[in-house]
Design an enzyme around this catalytic site. Sequence first.
Site, PDB file in Angstrom:
ATOM      1  CG  ASP A 133      -1.863  -1.408   1.049  1.00  0.00           C
ATOM      2  OD1 ASP A 133      -2.987  -1.430   0.689  1.00  0.00           O
ATOM      3  OD2 ASP A 133      -1.276  -2.461   1.720  1.00  0.00           O
ATOM      4  CG  ASP A 192      -4.086  -1.285  -2.625  1.00  0.00           C
ATOM      5  OD1 ASP A 192      -4.650  -1.915  -3.611  1.00  0.00           O
ATOM      6  OD2 ASP A 192      -4.943  -0.890  -1.941  1.00  0.00           O
ATOM      7  CE1 TYR A 219      -4.051   2.997  -2.089  1.00  0.00           C
ATOM      8  CE2 TYR A 219      -1.716   2.887  -1.929  1.00  0.00           C
ATOM      9  CZ  TYR A 219      -2.842   2.439  -1.454  1.00  0.00           C
ATOM     10  OH  TYR A 219      -3.114   1.546  -0.603  1.00  0.00           O
ATOM     11  CG  ASN A 226      -8.641  -2.903  -3.122  1.00  0.00           C
ATOM     12  OD1 ASN A 226      -7.565  -3.051  -2.303  1.00  0.00           O
ATOM     13  ND2 ASN A 226      -9.115  -1.477  -2.677  1.00  0.00           N
ATOM     14  CG  HIS A 243      -4.219  -5.935  -1.616  1.00  0.00           C
ATOM     15  ND1 HIS A 243      -3.193  -5.050  -1.122  1.00  0.00           N
ATOM     16  CD2 HIS A 243      -5.410  -5.407  -1.621  1.00  0.00           C
ATOM     17  CE1 HIS A 243      -3.986  -3.814  -0.943  1.00  0.00           C
ATOM     18  NE2 HIS A 243      -5.105  -4.123  -1.088  1.00  0.00           N
ATOM     19  CG  HIS A 259     -10.099  -2.353   4.292  1.00  0.00           C
ATOM     20  ND1 HIS A 259     -11.003  -1.729   3.412  1.00  0.00           N
ATOM     21  CD2 HIS A 259      -8.978  -1.714   4.103  1.00  0.00           C
ATOM     22  CE1 HIS A 259     -10.348  -0.922   2.825  1.00  0.00           C
ATOM     23  NE2 HIS A 259      -9.199  -0.858   3.155  1.00  0.00           N
ATOM     24  CG  HIS A 312      -7.277  -4.678   1.885  1.00  0.00           C
ATOM     25  ND1 HIS A 312      -7.438  -3.758   0.694  1.00  0.00           N
ATOM     26  CD2 HIS A 312      -8.419  -4.913   2.400  1.00  0.00           C
ATOM     27  CE1 HIS A 312      -8.882  -3.702   0.625  1.00  0.00           C
ATOM     28  NE2 HIS A 312      -9.430  -4.363   1.559  1.00  0.00           N
ATOM     29  CG  ASP A 313      -7.127  -3.342   7.403  1.00  0.00           C
ATOM     30  OD1 ASP A 313      -7.782  -2.203   6.846  1.00  0.00           O
ATOM     31  OD2 ASP A 313      -7.610  -4.218   8.201  1.00  0.00           O
TER      32      ASP A 313
END
Length: 334
Positions: free
Chosen positions: A53, A86, A89, A124, A217, A226, A252-253
């Site tokens: 992320d 991720d 972004y 995502n 992910h 999440h 993800h988180d």
Amino acid sequence: MMMPTKNKTHATILLVVCVAVAAAFNVAAAELQRFDHLPVKADGSLDILVIGDWGRRGLYNQSQVALQMGKIGEQLDVDFIVSTGDNFYENGLIDEEDSLFDESFTQVYTAISLQKQWYSVLGNHDYRGNVLAQLNPVLTHKDSKWLCLRSFIVNSGNVEFFFVDTTPFQDKYFTEEDQKYDWRGVLPREEYLSNVLKEVEMALEESSATWKIVIGHHTIFSAGSHGNTQELVDRLLPILEAKEVDLYINGHDHCLQHITSQNSQLQFLTSGGGSKAWRGEVKQWNPNEMKFYYDGQGFMALRVTENEIGVAFYDVFGEIIHSWSSSKHTHMDF
């Protein structure tokens, strides 16, 4: 027998990467691509960094995290880096020429110690852009350390890493009206998911590695904003438990997290602190399972030897804020 040098190992990977990426680019549901990235240290140990992320043009402390990764990477003499997704972004890449790739990856992770192979999965947010751009070997020509596939395997001798494309598992992405996702190569969805699960289960079954690590992910379990991903709890977790997987590592988180399982040896590790964090949303969790939670930026280091595996979480200042290790005895048949 001479051990290959790191440069030779890197060169060997690059020789096959374009063929492998091209295959994944065109055939999403083919047999899992397999890469050999064997330890080159004299003692056979393997050191890697894990980050997720992250891709925000250096903002939200991404550059500061990258700086500390470079320092720790040099100390540990890391063999490669894992990205838990991720990668860019807010909406992935527009195409292979998108400046976001250079500004969020090449120009941020500049330390000498980070010029190793990066193995990346899609998140995502990556699916909101041009997914095929991230999978395109053109990016590997631009920056040789880049490798992103949907699902694949990295064999490192005593340990095997099984990378899983988790985004298509989550139902909500197929019904959201305010976001668009690039499902090329994924539809028909159920056939794609069935193939992924079958391939992962078969690969885990056939693996003779002492340590088995699965990387995706999305969370399986998480106290972050999440939370749990029920689709993975229902469909992927039973396979991981049945095949005695040691670690499930995700992003993800936007936090650093360690949850232990009371049902198996499986440890759930979140490394999603590559940039934007501090969401302040932490769910209550069984203290017997929740070993560590940090709602901020940072990354994870993983060290594997023949009989031991160790994890260390680092914050944005390069300080170790949690560590864990486990050992197992291997038996050789003569």
